[in-house]
Scaffold this motif. Structure first.
Motif, short mmCIF file in Angstrom:
data_model
loop_
_atom_site.label_atom_id
_atom_site.label_comp_id
_atom_site.label_asym_id
_atom_site.label_seq_id
_atom_site.Cartn_x
_atom_site.Cartn_y
_atom_site.Cartn_z
N UNK A 88 7.87 4.20 19.21
CA UNK A 88 8.87 4.12 18.15
C UNK A 88 8.33 3.38 16.94
N UNK A 89 7.38 2.51 17.13
CA UNK A 89 6.83 1.72 16.03
C UNK A 89 5.39 2.16 15.79
N UNK A 90 5.19 2.93 14.74
CA UNK A 90 3.87 3.50 14.52
C UNK A 90 3.51 3.56 13.03
N UNK A 91 4.25 2.82 12.22
CA UNK A 91 3.97 2.81 10.80
C UNK A 91 3.53 1.42 10.35
N UNK A 92 2.58 1.38 9.42
CA UNK A 92 2.12 0.12 8.84
C UNK A 92 1.66 0.41 7.41
N UNK A 93 1.49 -0.65 6.64
CA UNK A 93 1.09 -0.47 5.25
C UNK A 93 0.62 -1.80 4.68
N UNK A 94 -0.04 -1.72 3.53
CA UNK A 94 -0.40 -2.91 2.77
C UNK A 94 0.45 -2.94 1.51
N UNK A 129 -7.65 6.41 19.02
CA UNK A 129 -6.88 7.57 19.46
C UNK A 129 -5.39 7.46 19.16
N UNK A 130 -5.04 6.64 18.18
CA UNK A 130 -3.62 6.47 17.81
C UNK A 130 -3.26 7.52 16.76
N UNK A 131 -3.16 8.76 17.21
CA UNK A 131 -3.02 9.89 16.29
C UNK A 131 -1.67 9.92 15.57
N UNK A 132 -0.67 9.25 16.12
CA UNK A 132 0.65 9.27 15.48
C UNK A 132 0.89 8.07 14.58
N UNK A 133 -0.12 7.20 14.43
CA UNK A 133 0.04 6.01 13.60
C UNK A 133 -0.34 6.33 12.16
N UNK A 134 0.38 5.74 11.21
CA UNK A 134 0.08 5.91 9.79
C UNK A 134 -0.05 4.55 9.12
N UNK A 135 -0.85 4.50 8.07
CA UNK A 135 -1.05 3.27 7.31
C UNK A 135 -1.15 3.65 5.84
N UNK A 136 -0.25 3.10 5.03
CA UNK A 136 -0.17 3.45 3.62
C UNK A 136 -0.28 2.21 2.73
N UNK A 137 -0.22 2.42 1.44
CA UNK A 137 -0.19 1.30 0.48
C UNK A 137 1.00 1.47 -0.44
N UNK A 138 1.61 0.33 -0.80
CA UNK A 138 2.76 0.36 -1.69
C UNK A 138 2.63 -0.73 -2.74
N UNK A 139 2.88 -0.36 -3.98
CA UNK A 139 2.91 -1.32 -5.08
C UNK A 139 4.24 -2.08 -5.01
#
Length: 278
Positions: free
Chosen positions: A6-12, A34-44
């Protein structure tokens, strides 16, 4: 903390943020793990926008990396802050627990220690710090673990000197301050930590001693700095900003995903590849 589907999103988050290498490093780790469903983005996100951003996150979020100017601004918005982060009043990592609590930590400090240890620096008798900003306080916290004797900080104003001595008292480090005009003296220390902006140490390149100790220059772009290049030309060990960035990101990945060890080599390789064209 175990990885949770359920927790698979992260960002800077930060401002400015377009230059950040964090997405490159974290995504490389996810691919290797192998964490294919995880995402990591950037936000201003600036200080004014941080509370609303945090309130808008749902249960899919595992964690955040924070850069300037948010490392101190986030503290009142958290449910808990680690002792390490509290020691320098700076949080660069937020982890969301399964019950929704926001916990703050600082991986810059152990990241510095790990980067130095990777180059064989376990203990030093004394050290010098160039600069007196936020990174300098984290450097003092790291030095409290590895430096047995005094740390001399080279600063540009009496006010900065007072701040550094204050941090030293808080962290249990014997901090002595000198005016920046004497910064060439710093280069004879067994360990020199340069925490200054790009170009600030260029005038010191001709002052590197014949047999230098270890230089830790926290910049990674442009790289090498003039000081780092001169240091390496004297066969002195150099630890760079990318080393710090990768080691602190390794700890972030481990805290956010619950998977350890994070793939240090793959993350460093991705960072080097991203910096090469710049």
């Amino acid at each position: 903390m175990a990885s949770d589907d359920r927790r698979h999103r992260a960002a800077v988050l930060g401002s400015p943020i377009a230059h950040s290498l964090s997405p490159v490093l974290h995504r490389a780790a996810y691919a290797e793990l192998g964490l294919t469903d995880w995402t990591y983005d950037r936000f201003e996100v600036d200080e004014a926008g941080l509370p609303a951003f945090l309130e808008g996150l749902d249960a899919s979020w595992a964690g955040l990396s924070l850069t300037m100017p948010l490392k101190r601004a986030v503290i009142p918005l958290l449910d808990a802050v680690s002792e390490t982060a509290s020691s320098v009043e700076a949080v660069n990592t937020v982890v969301f627990t399964e019950d929704g609590r926001r916990t703050g930590d600082n991986t810059d400090i152990p990241g510095m220690i790990a980067a130095l240890r990777e180059r064989g620096v376990e203990k030093v008798e004394s050290a010098a710090v160039l600069g007196a900003g936020a990174t300098a306080s984290s450097a003092l916290a790291a030095l409290s673990e590895i430096c047995a004797g005094p740390v001399t900080a080279y600063v540009r104003s009496a006010e900065r000197g007072r701040e550094m001595r204050g941090w030293g008292e808080r962290l249990g480090v014997d901090v002595r301050t000198r005016d920046w005009s004497r910064a060439a003296e710093a280069l004879c220390a067994p360990l020199v930590v340069a925490t200054t902006p790009a170009g600030a140490t260029d005038a010191l390149t001709g002052d590197v001693p014949e047999r230098p100790g270890t230089l830790f220059d926290v910049l990674y772009e442009p790289w090498p700095t003039g000081l780092a290049a001169s240091w390496a030309a004297r066969n002195g060990p150099v630890v760079g900003g990318l080393d710090l960035l990768v080691h602190q990101a390794v700890l972030q990945v481990e805290r956010m995903t619950g998977r350890a060890p994070a793939p240090l080599a793959a993350m460093r390789q991705a960072g080097e590849a991203a910096l090469a064209p710049r």
